[in-house]
Design a protein around this motif. Sequence first.
Motif, PDB file in Angstrom:
ATOM      1  N   GLU A  76       0.841  -1.209   0.000  1.00  0.00           N
ATOM      2  CA  GLU A  76       0.000   0.000   0.000  1.00  0.00           C
ATOM      3  C   GLU A  76       0.875   1.257   0.000  1.00  0.00           C
ATOM      4  O   GLU A  76       0.612   2.204  -0.741  1.00  0.00           O
ATOM      5  CB  GLU A  76      -0.929   0.019   1.221  1.00  0.00           C
ATOM      6  CG  GLU A  76      -2.090  -0.962   1.125  1.00  0.00           C
ATOM      7  CD  GLU A  76      -2.881  -1.077   2.425  1.00  0.00           C
ATOM      8  OE1 GLU A  76      -2.661  -0.253   3.354  1.00  0.00           O
ATOM      9  OE2 GLU A  76      -3.722  -1.985   2.523  1.00  0.00           O
ATOM     10  N   ARG A  77       1.910   1.246   0.839  1.00  0.00           N
ATOM     11  CA  ARG A  77       2.809   2.407   0.900  1.00  0.00           C
ATOM     12  C   ARG A  77       3.506   2.626  -0.438  1.00  0.00           C
ATOM     13  O   ARG A  77       3.641   3.764  -0.905  1.00  0.00           O
ATOM     14  CB  ARG A  77       3.858   2.224   2.003  1.00  0.00           C
ATOM     15  CG  ARG A  77       3.314   2.571   3.388  1.00  0.00           C
ATOM     16  CD  ARG A  77       4.290   2.310   4.511  1.00  0.00           C
ATOM     17  NE  ARG A  77       5.562   2.992   4.334  1.00  0.00           N
ATOM     18  CZ  ARG A  77       6.653   2.733   5.048  1.00  0.00           C
ATOM     19  NH1 ARG A  77       6.628   1.811   5.988  1.00  0.00           N
ATOM     20  NH2 ARG A  77       7.767   3.397   4.838  1.00  0.00           N
ATOM     21  N   LEU A  78       3.949   1.527  -1.063  1.00  0.00           N
ATOM     22  CA  LEU A  78       4.621   1.612  -2.361  1.00  0.00           C
ATOM     23  C   LEU A  78       3.684   2.220  -3.396  1.00  0.00           C
ATOM     24  O   LEU A  78       4.079   3.086  -4.186  1.00  0.00           O
ATOM     25  CB  LEU A  78       5.082   0.218  -2.802  1.00  0.00           C
ATOM     26  CG  LEU A  78       5.852   0.139  -4.118  1.00  0.00           C
ATOM     27  CD1 LEU A  78       7.156   0.927  -4.044  1.00  0.00           C
ATOM     28  CD2 LEU A  78       6.126  -1.309  -4.488  1.00  0.00           C
ATOM     29  N   SER A  79       2.434   1.787  -3.361  1.00  0.00           N
ATOM     30  CA  SER A  79       1.438   2.304  -4.302  1.00  0.00           C
ATOM     31  C   SER A  79       1.231   3.806  -4.096  1.00  0.00           C
ATOM     32  O   SER A  79       1.196   4.579  -5.066  1.00  0.00           O
ATOM     33  CB  SER A  79       0.126   1.544  -4.112  1.00  0.00           C
ATOM     34  OG  SER A  79      -0.872   2.091  -4.919  1.00  0.00           O
TER      35      SER A  79
ATOM     36  N   SER B 151       2.291   9.476  -5.726  1.00  0.00           N
ATOM     37  CA  SER B 151       2.853  10.770  -5.335  1.00  0.00           C
ATOM     38  C   SER B 151       3.998  11.159  -6.279  1.00  0.00           C
ATOM     39  O   SER B 151       4.088  12.299  -6.735  1.00  0.00           O
ATOM     40  CB  SER B 151       3.345  10.689  -3.892  1.00  0.00           C
ATOM     41  OG  SER B 151       4.042  11.850  -3.529  1.00  0.00           O
ATOM     42  N   LEU B 152       4.870  10.186  -6.557  1.00  0.00           N
ATOM     43  CA  LEU B 152       6.002  10.437  -7.462  1.00  0.00           C
ATOM     44  C   LEU B 152       5.516  10.846  -8.844  1.00  0.00           C
ATOM     45  O   LEU B 152       6.045  11.799  -9.436  1.00  0.00           O
ATOM     46  CB  LEU B 152       6.852   9.164  -7.596  1.00  0.00           C
ATOM     47  CG  LEU B 152       8.108   9.085  -6.746  1.00  0.00           C
ATOM     48  CD1 LEU B 152       8.750   7.716  -6.881  1.00  0.00           C
ATOM     49  CD2 LEU B 152       9.096  10.168  -7.119  1.00  0.00           C
ATOM     50  N   ALA B 153       4.507  10.138  -9.347  1.00  0.00           N
ATOM     51  CA  ALA B 153       3.990  10.451 -10.693  1.00  0.00           C
ATOM     52  C   ALA B 153       3.467  11.883 -10.731  1.00  0.00           C
ATOM     53  O   ALA B 153       3.744  12.624 -11.680  1.00  0.00           O
ATOM     54  CB  ALA B 153       2.894   9.463 -11.071  1.00  0.00           C
ATOM     55  N   ARG B 154       2.718  12.275  -9.675  1.00  0.00           N
ATOM     56  CA  ARG B 154       2.192  13.652  -9.632  1.00  0.00           C
ATOM     57  C   ARG B 154       3.332  14.668  -9.566  1.00  0.00           C
ATOM     58  O   ARG B 154       3.300  15.692 -10.258  1.00  0.00           O
ATOM     59  CB  ARG B 154       1.264  13.835  -8.419  1.00  0.00           C
ATOM     60  CG  ARG B 154      -0.108  13.203  -8.588  1.00  0.00           C
ATOM     61  CD  ARG B 154      -1.089  13.672  -7.525  1.00  0.00           C
ATOM     62  NE  ARG B 154      -0.606  13.457  -6.173  1.00  0.00           N
ATOM     63  CZ  ARG B 154      -0.773  12.313  -5.485  1.00  0.00           C
ATOM     64  NH1 ARG B 154      -1.425  11.311  -6.026  1.00  0.00           N
ATOM     65  NH2 ARG B 154      -0.312  12.193  -4.261  1.00  0.00           N
ATOM     66  N   LYS B 155       4.327  14.405  -8.741  1.00  0.00           N
ATOM     67  CA  LYS B 155       5.437  15.350  -8.577  1.00  0.00           C
ATOM     68  C   LYS B 155       6.288  15.455  -9.841  1.00  0.00           C
ATOM     69  O   LYS B 155       6.738  16.550 -10.191  1.00  0.00           O
ATOM     70  CB  LYS B 155       6.288  14.967  -7.373  1.00  0.00           C
ATOM     71  CG  LYS B 155       5.584  15.280  -6.064  1.00  0.00           C
ATOM     72  CD  LYS B 155       6.349  14.779  -4.850  1.00  0.00           C
ATOM     73  CE  LYS B 155       5.570  15.072  -3.576  1.00  0.00           C
ATOM     74  NZ  LYS B 155       6.110  14.368  -2.423  1.00  0.00           N
ATOM     75  N   VAL B 156       6.508  14.319 -10.518  1.00  0.00           N
ATOM     76  CA  VAL B 156       7.282  14.347 -11.760  1.00  0.00           C
ATOM     77  C   VAL B 156       6.530  15.162 -12.816  1.00  0.00           C
ATOM     78  O   VAL B 156       7.120  15.979 -13.528  1.00  0.00           O
ATOM     79  CB  VAL B 156       7.595  12.912 -12.258  1.00  0.00           C
ATOM     80  CG1 VAL B 156       8.071  12.920 -13.701  1.00  0.00           C
ATOM     81  CG2 VAL B 156       8.635  12.254 -11.361  1.00  0.00           C
TER      82      VAL B 156
END
Length: 124
Positions: free
Chosen positions: A59-62, A67-72
């Motif tokens: 769940e944390r990885l997901s 979050s990473l996708a949004r920030k990138v």
Amino acid sequence: SSDFLGAMASQGASLQNYNNELVKCIEDLKEKREEVNRQILKDEEEKQKIQNDLRILTERLSRINDSLARKVASRNEYDKTIMETEAAYMKILESSQTLLHVLKRESVSLTKKKQVSQSGAGKE
């Protein structure tokens, strides 16, 4: 007849020994089974804990991936805006430079005209 009784007693004693050994073997087997059963319960408990940890980490990885996708995507937008702004700024600088050259030329030209008209006025 005493031989027979003796033989029977001897057989009875042997039977009792076999019986005792059988009971002891069965008890040993039961103890070993219990030991294996304790290990099974312990392993099953650890398996449950690991599966729970794995679920939590998944769940944390997901969440981190989202979050990473949004920030990138956000960073890419910043990069695009910065590039466009810098390009526009460079055009403004070039235009300012051109304007400055034009103004200086005009100023020199006006100054010469003024000098010509003044020198012409002085002769009259």
